[in-house]
Design an enzyme around this catalytic site. Sequence first.
Site, PDB file in Angstrom:
ATOM      1  N   LYS A  61       0.842  -1.209   0.073  1.00 50.41           N
ATOM      2  CA  LYS A  61      -0.109   0.138  -0.035  1.00 50.41           C
ATOM      3  C   LYS A  61       0.803   1.100   0.007  1.00 50.41           C
ATOM      4  O   LYS A  61       0.141   2.501  -0.328  1.00 50.41           O
ATOM      5  CB  LYS A  61      -0.893  -0.121   1.285  1.00 50.41           C
ATOM      6  CG  LYS A  61      -1.831  -1.098   1.129  1.00 50.41           C
ATOM      7  CD  LYS A  61      -2.740  -1.586   2.126  1.00 50.41           C
ATOM      8  CE  LYS A  61      -3.885  -2.645   2.296  1.00 50.41           C
ATOM      9  NZ  LYS A  61      -4.604  -2.951   3.475  1.00 50.41           N
ATOM     10  N   VAL A 105      -0.035  -8.395   7.076  1.00 51.95           N
ATOM     11  CA  VAL A 105      -0.421  -9.695   7.570  1.00 51.95           C
ATOM     12  C   VAL A 105       0.586 -10.982   7.134  1.00 51.95           C
ATOM     13  O   VAL A 105       0.247 -11.931   7.790  1.00 51.95           O
ATOM     14  CB  VAL A 105      -2.032  -9.910   7.484  1.00 51.95           C
ATOM     15  CG1 VAL A 105      -2.740  -9.210   8.383  1.00 51.95           C
ATOM     16  CG2 VAL A 105      -2.253 -10.109   5.969  1.00 51.95           C
TER      17      VAL A 105
HETATM   18  N1  LIG Z   1      -2.922  -5.827   6.911  1.00 54.01           N
HETATM   19  C1  LIG Z   1      -2.924  -6.571   5.840  1.00 54.01           C
HETATM   20  O1  LIG Z   1      -1.744  -6.889   5.198  1.00 54.01           O
HETATM   21  C2  LIG Z   1      -4.226  -7.008   4.714  1.00 54.01           C
HETATM   22  C3  LIG Z   1      -3.949  -7.147   3.493  1.00 54.01           C
HETATM   23  C4  LIG Z   1      -4.833  -8.366   3.172  1.00 54.01           C
HETATM   24  N2  LIG Z   1      -4.494  -8.546   1.673  1.00 54.01           N
HETATM   25  C5  LIG Z   1      -6.563  -8.281   3.405  1.00 54.01           C
HETATM   26  O2  LIG Z   1      -6.881  -7.366   2.417  1.00 54.01           O
HETATM   27  O3  LIG Z   1      -7.015  -8.526   4.309  1.00 54.01           O
END
Ligand SMILES: NC(=O)CC[C@H](N)C(=O)O
Length: 315
Positions: free
Chosen positions: A73, A267
Site C-alpha cells: 500500500k 499480515v
Molecule cells: N493487513 C494486511 O496486510 C491486510 C491485507 C490483506 N490483503 C487483506 O486484504 O486483508
Amino acid sequence: MPELERAPKLDQALAEVAAEMAERTDRGNVATYIPQLGKVDPRKFGIAAVTNDGRVLVAGDADQVFSIQSISKVFTLTLALGNVGDALWQRVGREPSGNPFNSIVQLEHENGIPRNPFINAGAIVISDILLAGHQPREAIGEILRFIQFLADDDTIIIDREVAASERATGYRNFALANYMKSFGNLHHAPELALGVYFHHCAIAMSCRQLAMAGRFLANGGKNPATGHSVVSAERARRIGAMMLTCGHYDGSGDFAFRVGIPGKSGVGGGILGIVPGVASLAVWSPGLNANGNSKLGSIALEKLARMMNWSIFAP
Ligand SMILES: NC(=O)CC[C@H](N)C(=O)O
C-alpha cells in the site's frame, strides 16, 4: 561521547537482533484467514538494511520471499499520488483509524471515504484510482514494474496462489468495496478494483528486496544509488508521516512509541521501516500480534532502533 559513537556497527546489530529473535518461542500467530498465508513456517525470521551510503546488510532469512500484503500500500499510494496528485485526498482521508485494518464501521459515518490509504478500504480506493484508463491486468503490471524499478530487481513476482486465495476468502474486502461503491467512491466495478488490490497484496519479496524498494523514502525521495528522483522531498516526507500515523492500523501509536520511525506492516509478517536520512529497513517474522502486525518484527525493529539510537525524535 555522543550516542552514535557508542552504537554498535549496523552489521553486528542486525546479527545480534536476528540471533535473539531465533531463540524466542513467543512468536505470535500466523494469519490464517487467507489460507495460503497459514502455510508459512512461523520460525522464519529475516532482517535487511540498505543505507543511504549504499551498504546492503542482512541477517537471518533475509533472502526468502514472503507475501508483502499491506506493505504494498506504500507503493500504490506513491504511484497514485504520481497519477492524480493531491486530488487523491478528496477520496481518502489522512487520519489514523484506531480500528482494525478490515473494519467497516467508520465508512457509514464518513460517507464511504476511508480514513487513510493504508487500511483495506483506503487501499481499495487507491486501486480504483490506479485503474483509471487501464484494464486490471495493466494496472497490476504497472504496480509490479514500479516496485521492480524501485528495488532494481526484475525478478520480483506476484504469487498467483496467494492472490487467488485472497479472492476466494475476501468477503470483507468485497463488502468494503461494495459499500464504498454505494457512496460513489469507487469509479469502477468493485470486482475490478479488488482484482488490482488482491494482486498487489500478493506481491512476494524478500527483506533485501523490500529494503531496496524503500530506499527513496529514506533519502528525501531520491534513489540514493542513482540520485534520480522518484518523488519530491515533500512527498517523501508526507508518505513517511502517513506510515508513522497509520502504518500499523490500531497499533500505529504503539509502534511509533516503541520504535520511533515510520513503518508499514503486512499480515504476511513483514514490516518496512524508514530511518530518514539513514536507511531503509525490512524485517519479516510471520507470527502476528493482536493488531495483525508482526510480533517479532516489531520487537526486532524496537531493539535495532534502540541499539543504533534511531528515532525521528532523536536530537
Ligand atoms: N493487513 C494486511 O496486510 C491486510 C491485507 C490483506 N490483503 C487483506 O486484504 O486483508
